[in-house]
Design an enzyme around this catalytic site. Structure first.
Site, PDB file in Angstrom:
ATOM      1  N   GLN A  53      37.295  40.558  25.747  1.00 17.24           N
ATOM      2  CA  GLN A  53      38.451  41.346  25.912  1.00 17.24           C
ATOM      3  C   GLN A  53      38.302  42.947  25.264  1.00 17.24           C
ATOM      4  O   GLN A  53      38.076  43.089  24.210  1.00 17.24           O
ATOM      5  CB  GLN A  53      39.928  40.608  25.576  1.00 17.24           C
ATOM      6  CG  GLN A  53      40.010  39.417  26.349  1.00 17.24           C
ATOM      7  CD  GLN A  53      40.823  39.348  27.567  1.00 17.24           C
ATOM      8  OE1 GLN A  53      40.849  40.873  28.058  1.00 17.24           O
ATOM      9  NE2 GLN A  53      40.967  38.543  28.250  1.00 17.24           N
ATOM     10  N   CYS A  83      43.701  38.161  35.502  1.00 20.15           N
ATOM     11  CA  CYS A  83      43.889  39.818  35.536  1.00 20.15           C
ATOM     12  C   CYS A  83      44.425  40.200  36.850  1.00 20.15           C
ATOM     13  O   CYS A  83      44.261  41.318  36.758  1.00 20.15           O
ATOM     14  CB  CYS A  83      42.648  40.460  34.956  1.00 20.15           C
ATOM     15  SG  CYS A  83      41.200  40.154  36.018  1.00 20.15           S
ATOM     16  N   ASP A 126      39.920  31.088  33.436  1.00 20.73           N
ATOM     17  CA  ASP A 126      40.228  32.395  33.313  1.00 20.73           C
ATOM     18  C   ASP A 126      39.116  33.151  34.088  1.00 20.73           C
ATOM     19  O   ASP A 126      38.070  33.632  33.537  1.00 20.73           O
ATOM     20  CB  ASP A 126      39.788  32.802  31.582  1.00 20.73           C
ATOM     21  CG  ASP A 126      40.056  34.086  31.317  1.00 20.73           C
ATOM     22  OD1 ASP A 126      40.675  34.816  32.246  1.00 20.73           O
ATOM     23  OD2 ASP A 126      39.748  34.535  30.261  1.00 20.73           O
TER      24      ASP A 126
END
Length: 545
Positions: free
Chosen positions: A285, A410, A383
């Site tokens: 990240q 995202c 994810d």
């Protein structure tokens, strides 16, 4: 009235797109304007016209929105990175929540779901621990780096990005000066020629270690020793300098091969109290401090008690999964990038974690492999990249019947699509939390909790009626006795609901209201064929049919 290119129009701006453009309507046609704010009234010039929309450029702000502020960056909005430097941070948080709401309602078909306020970030500037500068030439043939202009591959030079630390700017200056001094060539995407493609820098916020990676089209880089010397002289924290070789005619930044030219091929950083090894190809990240907030929410949603098996799909270097190991029985991570899996395995060793293993495979193949192994995942963490999950992966995960699915994304648009399928396949969408991982940009991260739908979720029954409201025929065997017989003889667990459904099919009288839904809107799951056969066998055994 039509709208044409170069028309001067007046618009009231009423919305924001997923890319951060403001939206107004002119004669019923949607007009998109970069740099606008909801509540602005503007004079604009139309620069592009399509069949269903137009794009315009603001010439003058006639009435300013209450959300509007003065930009604090001289490169905004030309560099194409930030889109919200002209509005207040509070307005940005509201916009990002609304984007999630819109995606869930319009693309997912959801309504009346719990969507929390966007979780703020205490650090608005200088939060990025990674930068990727494209390399190009200016009109005079001089090597430049910077950022791509909005919706183009034109490089805008940026001396200091507000989202980066000063370290990145200094290293970039050293690189550009070196490249121009020795007259090296920049990559040209149109001809697929030239040497230098990108400058890629990563900074370990807690360890202060720095990795510099130069993306090139060749393993041979003239005067690389001079660059190494200058970089190391600049900072002793530069412990990794690598070449990444990318010869392909592609927009993908990194190639598959990395060559270490100084120090090691990786750096370390600390996240959620754990130490992580990060190579150039490792996913990590870009906002470390906010990632800890994100992972805390994911762990809360996972609701781990210490007995669960957790499946971490798209695990990268194992950051989310390894952070859950202290609360889980075992964690299994899946990732397709070999270097990331190597780092994940080493990260487990670095942190003395013995209850995690990692599989290098496509997510779908790995899920099927685990299914064949008989692995039951109590919790699955998803994810995926921006494109979301494939339908096949979702169906394979559902077959594993996890109690909870935690979906981190995202891209709320593809997430909404995937959530719709997950709910169609037997899961309830419990809660959504948007997290502002990328302040001043259009991007928003979301964490979603889904739980497996149980019969009790869709039907209201009175389970204490086994021995009440009996007819003469059902008095020959109680519901509990039928359940015990089916379990012993057929190895199947059946519910009171399924037994009553089969009884009705067999013409056995059941209490008038027994196991009927209390609400007309309730939906009853229907007894599967194999369980229906087992229940009929029990009814025959007890002489009821």
């Amino acid at each position: 009235m039509n709208i044409n290119k170069n028309d001067i129009i007046t618009l009231e701006l009423t919305g924001i797109t997923s890319e951060g453009d403001a939206v107004g309507r002119y004669n019923g046609i949607a007009v998109f304007l970069p740099g606008g704010a909801v509540g602005d009234t503007v004079k604009a010039v139309v620069i592009k016209v399509k069949k269903t929309y137009a794009i315009a450029k603001i010439l003058e702000i006639l009435v300013a929105s209450d959300d509007r502020i003065d930009s604090d960056c001289g490169f905004f909005p030309s560099c194409g990175g930030c889109v919200f430097r002209h509005i207040s941070y509070d307005a940005e948080l509201i916009i990002k929540k609304q984007r999630v709401i819109d995606c869930m309602e319009k693309l997912g078909g959801f309504s009346n779901i719990k969507i929390n306020d966007t979780v703020s970030n205490s650090i608005i500037d200088g939060y990025r621990n990674k930068c990727q500068y494209p390399v190009g030439k200016d009109k005079n043939g001089k090597i430049i780096t910077g950022f791509y202009s909005y919706h183009s591959h034109r490089i805008v030079e940026c001396e200091k990005c507000k989202l980066h630390s000063d370290i990145f700017s200094d290293i970039n200056d050293i690189f550009v000066n070196w490249a121009n001094e020795f007259k090296l060539s920049a990559y040209d995407s149109e001809t697929n020629s030239g040497l230098l493609r990108h400058l890629y820098i990563r900074h370990g916020e807690k360890t202060e270690e720095i990795a510099v990676c130069i993306v090139t089209t060749s393993k041979k880089v003239p005067y690389i020793d001079v660059l190494i010397e200058r970089l190391v002289s600049y900072s002793k924290n530069i412990v990794s300098i690598t070449l990444n070789i990318n010869k392909k005619a592609t927009n993908v930044i990194l190639g598959d091969e990395c060559i270490t030219v100084h120090g090691r091929c990786y750096i370390y950083d600390i996240l959620c109290g754990l130490k992580f090894k990060l190579s150039p190809l490792s996913f990590y990240q870009v906002n470390r401090s906010q990632a800890e907030v994100l992972y805390d929410i994911a762990k809360k949603y996972a609701s781990l008690s210490g007995t669960e098996t957790v499946l971490d799909m798209y695990c990268g270097t194992g950051t989310i999964g390894l952070s859950c190991c202290d609360k889980a029985s075992q964690v299994i991570g899946v990732e397709i990038v070999p270097q990331a899996i190597d780092d994940a395995n080493e990260n487990a060793i670095l942190n003395n974690i013995s209850n995690a293993r990692f599989i290098c495979a496509d997510a779908e193949k790995a899920a099927k492999q685990l299914e064949k192994e008989g692995i039951h995942a109590d919790v699955i963490i998803l994810d995926p990249p921006r494109k979301g999950c494939t339908e096949e992966l979702i169906k394979t995960c559902v077959k594993m019947k996890p109690d909870r699915i935690v979906y981190v994304s995202c891209n709320p648009a593809t997430q909404a699509r995937d959530l719709k399928l997950l709910c169609e396949l037997g899961y309830n969408l419990e809660e959504i939390t948007p997290v502002n991982m990328f302040p001043r940009t259009a991007h928003v991260e979301t964490v979603v909790l889904l739980s497996q739908r149980k019969p009790d979720d869709v039907i209201e029954v009175e389970i204490e009626l086994d021995e009440l409201d009996l007819t003469s025929s059902e008095s020959k065997a109680t519901y509990a006795e039928i359940k015990d017989y089916v379990l012993k003889e057929h190895g199947l667990k059946v519910s009171n609901l399924y037994i009553s459904q089969v009884k009705r099919k067999c013409g056995i009288e059941v209490g008038e209201n027994y196991n009927l839904p209390k609400s007309e809107d309730s939906r009853q799951p229907q007894c599967p064929v194999e369980k229906e056969k087992a229940i009929k066998d029990a009814l025959e055994h007890f002489g009821m049919v």
